[in-house]
Design an enzyme around this catalytic site. Structure first.
Site, mmCIF file in Angstrom:
data_model
loop_
_atom_site.group_PDB
_atom_site.id
_atom_site.type_symbol
_atom_site.label_atom_id
_atom_site.label_comp_id
_atom_site.label_asym_id
_atom_site.label_seq_id
_atom_site.Cartn_x
_atom_site.Cartn_y
_atom_site.Cartn_z
ATOM 1 N N LYS A 117 -8.917 2.640 -2.662
ATOM 2 C CA LYS A 117 -9.298 2.110 -1.364
ATOM 3 C C LYS A 117 -10.703 2.433 -1.010
ATOM 4 C CE LYS A 117 -7.426 1.298 3.215
ATOM 5 N NZ LYS A 117 -5.933 1.674 4.264
ATOM 6 N N CYS B 25 -5.489 -3.299 1.987
ATOM 7 C CA CYS B 25 -5.493 -3.416 3.439
ATOM 8 C C CYS B 25 -6.664 -3.541 4.123
ATOM 9 C CB CYS B 25 -4.757 -2.060 3.868
ATOM 10 S SG CYS B 25 -3.802 -2.047 5.409
ATOM 11 N N GLU C 13 0.899 -1.127 0.028
ATOM 12 C CA GLU C 13 0.061 -0.080 0.067
ATOM 13 C C GLU C 13 1.003 1.230 -0.067
ATOM 14 O OE1 GLU C 13 -3.511 2.030 2.765
ATOM 15 O OE2 GLU C 13 -2.541 0.106 3.416
#
Length: 277
Positions: free
Chosen positions: A109, A143, A41
């Protein structure tokens, strides 16, 4: 397909150094026969870049992604790497897929973690986008996204074989639970491969857990890294090898049947006046 994952210690705020590290890893991965490399990430700006993130953000057509695509083209290996994406005056915590032949594909994300991320980034919208690459169907989460089971299930139902998860998992008391228990369960309950790719070491703001792993549909770990050192993980992704696992744990088939049954029963109850339509 053989894939690779680079657990690395990014230099916060130094995109040149981080791009060079990813290129080095791509060369090693290609030499090992891998067709895909996954980096963590925000691997390009460094997760802990903090207030410099806006300055470091670039568009998906910017110089940084273009250079990453050139590396992919030269080495004939696709790369997934996290970057800070600037789009219409908003910054997204994004991951880009490049193969050097086609336009970059970006995932943003959707579940931002904590005040740090929410103070910098704008969340993306959930989707079931699948990347078709050399016969492998790839989905991307970042994540915290993978800790919500519906996100993984959505991609599995859409036909993903592999879910790539660039991450920046911090070194906390529950890090090992996530990396070593939750990730194999996500793979098992959705009959997919999951590549969970983390930073290691520390920057001025965060200390990272490492513990990167590539999990198979039967829940086994095909490759795993320890908490501290940098590492290049390599694993062969062969969905047909796990056909028996899908038969033994037919979650995707049965959730589909359950959904159909629920819809049929709901319609019948509505007709009978058991609840208002």
């Amino acid at each position: 397909m053989r894939i690779a994952a680079i657990q690395t210690r990014a230099v916060a705020g130094d995109q040149e150094a981080n791009l060079a590290r990813i290129e080095e890893a791509a060369r090693a991965a290609a030499a090992a026969g891998a067709s895909l490399l996954i980096a963590p990430e925000l691997a390009l700006p460094g997760y802990g870049a903090g207030d410099d993130m806006r300055m470091l953000a670039q568009t998906s057509g910017g110089d940084l992604v273009t250079r990453l695509a050139l590396v992919a083209s030269e080495l004939k290996i696709a790369i997934i790497a996290g970057f800070a994406e600037m789009a219409e005056e908003e910054i997204h915590n994004s991951a880009v897929f490049v193969d050097g032949r086609n336009p970059p594909i970006v995932y943003r994300k959707t579940h931002l973690y904590g005040d740090y991320e929410r103070g910098i980034f704008t969340a993306g919208y959930p989707s079931a986008s699948i990347i078709e690459y050399r016969g492998l169907r790839i989905g991307i989460l970042i994540c915290y996204d993978v800790e919500f089971p519906e996100n993984v299930r959505r991609l599995a139902v859409a036909g993903a074989h592999l879910i790539a998860v660039p991450t920046a998992l911090p070194a906390t008391g529950h890090a090992k639970l996530i990396a070593r228990k939750m990730i194999p369960v996500r793979a098992f309950e959705n009959q997919v491969f999951v590549a969970y790719v983390n930073h290691c070491g520390a920057d001025d703001l965060f200390c990272y857990a490492g513990l990167s792993a590539i999990a198979a549909p039967d829940g086994t770990l095909l490759a795993a890294a320890d908490s501290k050192p940098e590492a290049l993980l390599v694993a062969d992704i062969r969905p047909d090898d796990f056909a028996a696992s899908a038969i033994a744990a037919p979650y995707l088939r049965d959730v589909h049947h359950c959904s159909e049954w629920s819809q049929d029963q709901g319609a019948a109850h509505a007709r009978d006046g058991h609840f208002a339509p």
